[in-house]
Design an enzyme around this catalytic site. Structure first.
Site, PDB file in Angstrom:
ATOM      1  N   ARG A 101       0.821  -1.213   0.000  1.00  0.00           N
ATOM      2  CA  ARG A 101       0.000   0.000   0.000  1.00  0.00           C
ATOM      3  C   ARG A 101       0.856   1.264   0.000  1.00  0.00           C
ATOM      4  O   ARG A 101       0.578   2.206  -0.751  1.00  0.00           O
ATOM      5  CB  ARG A 101      -0.956  -0.016   1.196  1.00  0.00           C
ATOM      6  CG  ARG A 101      -1.828   1.230   1.375  1.00  0.00           C
ATOM      7  CD  ARG A 101      -2.409   1.790   0.086  1.00  0.00           C
ATOM      8  NE  ARG A 101      -3.082   0.793  -0.721  1.00  0.00           N
ATOM      9  CZ  ARG A 101      -3.295   0.920  -2.031  1.00  0.00           C
ATOM     10  NH1 ARG A 101      -2.846   1.980  -2.674  1.00  0.00           N
ATOM     11  NH2 ARG A 101      -3.917  -0.016  -2.692  1.00  0.00           N
ATOM     12  N   LYS A 136       2.693  24.731  -4.017  1.00  0.00           N
ATOM     13  CA  LYS A 136       1.391  24.273  -3.531  1.00  0.00           C
ATOM     14  C   LYS A 136       1.361  22.751  -3.549  1.00  0.00           C
ATOM     15  O   LYS A 136       0.696  22.114  -4.360  1.00  0.00           O
ATOM     16  CB  LYS A 136       0.270  24.875  -4.370  1.00  0.00           C
ATOM     17  CG  LYS A 136       0.178  26.393  -4.229  1.00  0.00           C
ATOM     18  CD  LYS A 136      -0.904  26.990  -5.110  1.00  0.00           C
ATOM     19  CE  LYS A 136      -0.949  28.506  -4.966  1.00  0.00           C
ATOM     20  NZ  LYS A 136      -1.946  29.134  -5.868  1.00  0.00           N
ATOM     21  N   LYS A 168       5.969  38.763  -2.992  1.00  0.00           N
ATOM     22  CA  LYS A 168       4.545  38.699  -3.223  1.00  0.00           C
ATOM     23  C   LYS A 168       3.851  39.883  -2.546  1.00  0.00           C
ATOM     24  O   LYS A 168       4.502  40.715  -1.908  1.00  0.00           O
ATOM     25  CB  LYS A 168       3.999  37.359  -2.733  1.00  0.00           C
ATOM     26  CG  LYS A 168       4.607  36.173  -3.509  1.00  0.00           C
ATOM     27  CD  LYS A 168       4.177  34.842  -2.962  1.00  0.00           C
ATOM     28  CE  LYS A 168       2.729  34.517  -3.305  1.00  0.00           C
ATOM     29  NZ  LYS A 168       2.561  34.302  -4.759  1.00  0.00           N
ATOM     30  N   GLU A 198       5.669  40.042  -7.712  1.00  0.00           N
ATOM     31  CA  GLU A 198       4.280  39.765  -8.075  1.00  0.00           C
ATOM     32  C   GLU A 198       3.556  41.086  -8.342  1.00  0.00           C
ATOM     33  O   GLU A 198       3.645  42.025  -7.543  1.00  0.00           O
ATOM     34  CB  GLU A 198       3.585  39.019  -6.942  1.00  0.00           C
ATOM     35  CG  GLU A 198       2.121  38.707  -7.192  1.00  0.00           C
ATOM     36  CD  GLU A 198       1.484  38.031  -5.994  1.00  0.00           C
ATOM     37  OE1 GLU A 198       1.569  36.801  -5.895  1.00  0.00           O
ATOM     38  OE2 GLU A 198       0.916  38.758  -5.137  1.00  0.00           O
ATOM     39  N   ASP A 219      -0.074  38.324 -12.004  1.00  0.00           N
ATOM     40  CA  ASP A 219      -0.906  37.486 -11.141  1.00  0.00           C
ATOM     41  C   ASP A 219      -2.391  37.770 -11.318  1.00  0.00           C
ATOM     42  O   ASP A 219      -2.858  38.898 -11.100  1.00  0.00           O
ATOM     43  CB  ASP A 219      -0.512  37.716  -9.681  1.00  0.00           C
ATOM     44  CG  ASP A 219      -1.190  36.728  -8.746  1.00  0.00           C
ATOM     45  OD1 ASP A 219      -1.195  35.525  -9.055  1.00  0.00           O
ATOM     46  OD2 ASP A 219      -1.722  37.168  -7.713  1.00  0.00           O
TER      47      ASP A 219
END
Length: 292
Positions: A101, A136, A168, A198, A219
């Site tokens: 598994r 992510k 960012k 960004e 963005d």
């Protein structure tokens, strides 16, 4: 993945995964297979896709028993089809049963990401736009998921926060604006690091250009604004498009001339590739030290 990277980087992760699955042993296997016995099982494909993670799959069994061998019929990055034999695991049946598994979880997840990434990458073929992944990723799975995206046809963006300077919206707010943020980065970051900024508006794009950003992220811009931004930048900085990238719109975005398209969905929204370990056969009892 090189053999050095394989052992140095992933063994700790696999050991954690095995401990999660059998922290006090494998009671089912202990019941039906109390002593060493040689056997084999087939790795079968149940869905068309791109295979990724074969070395990781094999390493799970090797950690449980160093004499277990996986003989692959395909290579990472290959297209595979439903019903295809992908390889055979040979060795102590106890290791095969206990590792099944965990090994499949890695392989199915990585292959699912590679398969989805490949679909997106194919839509960019012939363009000058490069598909890149993001951070992510599933906690604890980044190494595997980014490798899978690479095998599917993407280029890896920064691996972690140490890899590059990406300013960012919240970094920009903390610094007091794009100009100040870039100036701080130039003063304090290693000179070998590129600086990415960004932006969400054409005004921010202009400020990032004036500040000397190496890469400007566009963005969540609409198509019209993005086209205007690419024209404004005019090759003075590299461009990266990010936000809501889908199979339906990625080709049209590439037509605008952006250098990179980053897509979080490659990792956070990919499913699995359906695979199974079947047709286990037992050859017979064996001495503990002679399972090859």
């Amino acid at each position: 993945m090189s053999s050095l990277s394989l052992h140095f980087l992933i063994d700790e992760h696999i050991n954690h995964a095995l401990a999660e699955d059998m922290n006090a042993g494998d009671i089912s296997t202990d019941c039906v297979m109390p002593s060493a016995c040689v056997g084999r099982a087939q790795l079968l494909c149940k869905q068309d896709g791109i295979i990724a993670g074969l070395d990781v799959f094999a390493r799970v069994f090797e950690i449980l028993d160093s004499d277990v061998r996986f003989e692959a019929c395909v290579s990472d990055g290959d297209a595979v089809c439903k019903g295809q034999l992908l390889g055979v695991v040979r060795g102590d049946v106890r290791a095969i049963l206990s590792g099944e598994r965990t090994a499949l979880n890695y392989l199915q997840r990585m292959s699912g990401i590679a398969t989805h990434t490949n679909k997106v990458a194919k839509l960019l073929e012939g363009s000058a736009t490069t598909l890149v992944d993001t951070r992510k990723t599933t906690p604890g799975m980044r190494l595997f998921e980014k490798e899978a995206a690479r095998l599917g046809g993407a280029v890896n963006h920064r691996y972690n926060l140490t890899d590059g300077v990406m300013l960012k919206d919240n970094h920009i707010a903390a610094a007091g604006g794009i100009t100040k943020a870039v100036a701080c980065a130039r003063a304090r970051a290693p000179f070998v690091r590129k600086i990415e900024v960004e932006t969400e508006t054409l005004e921010q794009v202009q400020e990032a250009l004036d500040a000397g950003a190496d890469i400007i992220m566009l963005d969540n811009m609409d198509r019209e604004t993005m086209a205007a931004a690419v024209a404004l930048i005019g090759g003075r900085a590299q461009t990266e498009c990010s936000g809501n990238i889908t199979l339906e719109n990625v080709a049209s975005i590439a037509c605008l001339g952006v250098d990179f398209v980053s897509c979080g969905a490659l990792t956070h929204s990919a499913g699995i590739l359906d695979l199974s370990l079947k047709n286990l056969t037992v050859d017979g009892a064996s001495d503990e030290g002679d399972l090859r």
